[in-house]
Design an enzyme around this catalytic site. Sequence first.
Site, PDB file in Angstrom:
ATOM      1  N   LYS A 139       0.514  -1.263   0.139  1.00  0.00           N
ATOM      2  CA  LYS A 139       0.231  -0.372   0.115  1.00  0.00           C
ATOM      3  C   LYS A 139       0.766   1.518  -0.400  1.00  0.00           C
ATOM      4  O   LYS A 139       2.267   1.557   0.345  1.00  0.00           O
ATOM      5  CB  LYS A 139      -0.705  -0.273   1.471  1.00  0.00           C
ATOM      6  CG  LYS A 139      -1.786   0.936   1.447  1.00  0.00           C
ATOM      7  CD  LYS A 139      -3.080   0.805   2.448  1.00  0.00           C
ATOM      8  CE  LYS A 139      -3.613   1.751   3.076  1.00  0.00           C
ATOM      9  NZ  LYS A 139      -4.576   1.884   3.950  1.00  0.00           N
ATOM     10  N   SER A 223      -9.260   1.345   2.549  1.00  0.00           N
ATOM     11  CA  SER A 223      -8.170   1.964   2.768  1.00  0.00           C
ATOM     12  C   SER A 223      -7.662   2.067   1.114  1.00  0.00           C
ATOM     13  O   SER A 223      -6.940   2.392   0.433  1.00  0.00           O
ATOM     14  CB  SER A 223      -7.791   3.243   3.111  1.00  0.00           C
ATOM     15  OG  SER A 223      -7.445   2.444   3.887  1.00  0.00           O
ATOM     16  N   SER A 247      -9.399  -1.167   6.555  1.00  0.00           N
ATOM     17  CA  SER A 247      -9.206  -0.852   6.041  1.00  0.00           C
ATOM     18  C   SER A 247      -8.263  -1.848   5.109  1.00  0.00           C
ATOM     19  O   SER A 247      -8.218  -1.960   3.978  1.00  0.00           O
ATOM     20  CB  SER A 247      -7.771   0.298   5.220  1.00  0.00           C
ATOM     21  OG  SER A 247      -8.921   1.393   6.016  1.00  0.00           O
TER      22      SER A 247
END
EC number: 3.5.1.4
Lengths: 564, 564
Positions: A139, A223, A247
């Site tokens: 990420k 996310s 997330s």
Amino acid sequence: MMAYKEASPSAWEAAATAKRQAILNAIPAKWRIHDPLPHCTEVRDVTGNYIRRLLTTREIEITETDAVGIIEQTTSGNWTAVEVAEAFCHRAALAHQFVSCLHEVFFEAAIETARQLDAYFVKNKKPMGPLHGLPVSLKDQFHVRGIETTMGYVGWIGTFEGQKEDPRKGVAESELVRELWNLGAILYCKTSVPVTLMSGETANHIIQYTSNPRNRHLSSGGSSGGEGALIALRGSPAGFGTDIGGSIRVPAAFNGVYGLRPSSGRLPYEGAANTMDGQNTILSVVGPMATTPRSLRLLLKAIISQEPWNYDPLALELPWRDVLESKTRKLIWQSGTSKSLAFAIMRHDGVVQPHPPVKRALYMIEQTLRRQGHKVIDWNPPSHEKANELAHKAYNLDGGADLLSHLALSGETPIAQCLTKAGDHMNAAEIAKLNVEKRQYQKAYLDYWRSTVALTDTGRPVDGLFCAVAPHAAVIPGQYRHVGYTTFVNVLDYPSVAIPVTYADKEVDPKESRTDFLSEKDKEIFSDYDPEIYDGAPVGLQLVGQRLQEERLLALAEYVSEVL
Amino acid sequence: MMAYKEASPSAWEAAATAKRQAILNAIPAKWRIHDPLPHCTEVRDVTGNYIRRLLTTREIEITETDAVGIIEQTTSGNWTAVEVAEAFCHRAALAHQFVSCLHEVFFEAAIETARQLDAYFVKNKKPMGPLHGLPVSLKDQFHVRGIETTMGYVGWIGTFEGQKEDPRKGVAESELVRELWNLGAILYCKTSVPVTLMSGETANHIIQYTSNPRNRHLSSGGSSGGEGALIALRGSPAGFGTDIGGSIRVPAAFNGVYGLRPSSGRLPYEGAANTMDGQNTILSVVGPMATTPRSLRLLLKAIISQEPWNYDPLALELPWRDVLESKTRKLIWQSGTSKSLAFAIMRHDGVVQPHPPVKRALYMIEQTLRRQGHKVIDWNPPSHEKANELAHKAYNLDGGADLLSHLALSGETPIAQCLTKAGDHMNAAEIAKLNVEKRQYQKAYLDYWRSTVALTDTGRPVDGLFCAVAPHAAVIPGQYRHVGYTTFVNVLDYPSVAIPVTYADKEVDPKESRTDFLSEKDKEIFSDYDPEIYDGAPVGLQLVGQRLQEERLLALAEYVSEVL
């Protein structure tokens, strides 16, 4: 609160567009797709055969092997790191061109790393480490030396976390990244996030929107949405996301992959970029996402073997506990006997009823568990509405000041799904009060969990709790209205693993007729359900365990996935 | 910020006096001292023979046995719980009348508990638990059913933490207390604290001032000052204090006893009263104090055996790790070999030089370690001034609002040593910034500690750090000017054990002549030193270990105490 900088819209738009183009340009010409992608109404699902068309048989073989399978090949010398890296770089390149899931692309550096790994193997007749030759996606919060981190902020382009002159620019490396290198992993891309990170959908002005590869009408979640989408497309066998309110679990469930939110302190967050860094009422945590549960275990165990507590002051000295795992496996082998496992199922959280596909997934889990001889009890916990309230207070401690200051760097416009509205800062006494309320909630939940010993017939409280990850399958853009199904886990700091269960199916999941609404939100979300649009969307559930019992939880997740 | 309540001074004074008298009245007449205590200029030290005069030989035998020795007798049936309880109740009664160290006295209930324990033993031929028949004293933050908790606030008398109508009044029990009952311990008194808890001396309007029993000119330290004084007088074999800035280590060192500040999460704080509850930048922790290091181990291990993580949401699932302990013991047996232990000594913290008795204690430790063949390195850590600044910011997050609101309940006047001045609240962004700075400091310290591997010749970083607990021995009232020697440990969340080393001695510790002051505070504290007044005061040092390594640290503390 910073005011928005007076900037010409064209300046930040141009910067975002340039960055978007730079990401695309970093993809080798041979892997670029020149025909425009058909509209989602024409091609809903770009996974499976749709993406396979563009790959060789060998590339398909490699990229459809899970992380554990890959290291079996790479650590024994059957597959070279270079061929594995090239296959995943190619597939990730395609994935990004399908659903816009990458923030950074550094395939050349990855293939160079792979070459070094191969040379090491030839010379030393042994792998560099337990993740030798495994491509791992990250990420875009993790800093990799020489690679930018924008976290979706236009104002972070060309800076270190928004600071142009910061000496860490271009050289910073997150602790997780250092450990991954040590383990022999190959880093090759960073995946998309919603600007501010505080969203269940992945959208920002750089990559624009990360769609769901299984159903491009829908969101990839957030996310860690880029991770979810990339792994679903098998552009990565495994990667790392972060989770402060869902997330990791949301994009895992939305994309039909596995994701673990560990308790805080198990994996190192040190040196990663974050939103509202220093907010410590609810800590964001790092966790693995992958195509199989055994791959989550591989990544977690590998990182823990690096003793992150010697490098990250917030990491706990908790080595991998084989005994927790083996005890759990022993209980699993006894399935169906009176000493076997017991689970709870929470059918709804008292606030919002899940959509029909999610209800069906819960029913499938329940039937599976009962068929295996396990006791399944209903879950009547302390108010989940309260947990969600506590979580939202924690996320808004600073009234959005941190988020807004980063948006203000470029003057970029907010994105509807991602902005926390400007509000007041809480003061020290208000924050302390919130922390006490949170602890009292945690205590009540702990007591409740323990009390289930009276209902299980196993001599132990329930071994795990199954519940929805969200009221819906991968959400229709703009319709993520209730995050309470994930946030309660963050309030409790329990480990939770998202497990893919089924797919929404317009034939078997018609719209219900209901009038017994739990809340206004329930009514609204009920009316959001559209069997036609949702058709084909992955549905995952979460299996929640007790704090810091990741070894136990992953063994259970592996078992449940096998019998499902 | 609450304003002071308009109250007649006589009202709160009368309430404090009545409570003080009630504590005294709870002591049976047979144990009351009727002659006034001589002035401290006449009788400086009330420990040892001074208190023994008033006890039987049997009472002396029992009360001068350490906790481990006591349970050897009580769990084998050699001593009854009743005779042990009575001996300690008697000695605690005397201790209180000497130095004013008790907030609550419940001897009758204790002896009734002891009777039940004896009956249990007779009936079952085995002890109730590993602490069967052991009297354990508690700092007056822990709630015991049926017993008041004032924490030194006049406004808390007759209430639950200041709330008159709270349903928990009279029935609340802290998690630690529940576990102690389970283990077979006998609770019999609660010990004095400074009002607000935020002080290195123990003073409040109820018990007034807890003097140092070794040298009544001086303070017993704080905030667990009552524990320190009571244990020094052998009115308790072992007890529990709390530590947010030195509150276990300071009274342990000042009174010549042992005290462990564990890392947060090892022992349960759940259900205890606290100051500024919910401040979670630096967490206060619970820890044992005792007359021997093996007694600290006994208490820590016993509580951990109760699995506090199943009852306290902030406790960590970290069972007692025999392997950490046995590895350490193995290294100890190798003393003098090249694979042996290595330690660091910090001679001063860069801010204040210790007084001559403390310097001598450091020298004694260094000589002892070298004699045993251990490498001793100098300690050049990240700035301790910075650590102390961070700690003070954390202690003052709410600008003293919590403390002042509790003082305002009765309108009692502040006590010079105990009041945090009214200031501004920090807001969420400021607190987040502080949390980040604290983490960065922790990271720098962790990296520094690890870097000592290059200096130790053991293949490991240093096994422990020795340093002062305070610049002085038990302090002259009103002269505690620098708490930096303890607060850095709280910032780091490292375990630290206070170890008694020597006594200030006017003959061997004359005033130095110095002109090389590190700071204004250094100069001031230098001039505070008075060899005559300090003569006879205990001097302790602390041995600091790495986070969550309590098993290792206590094994080292036991070893160092033996060879000292």
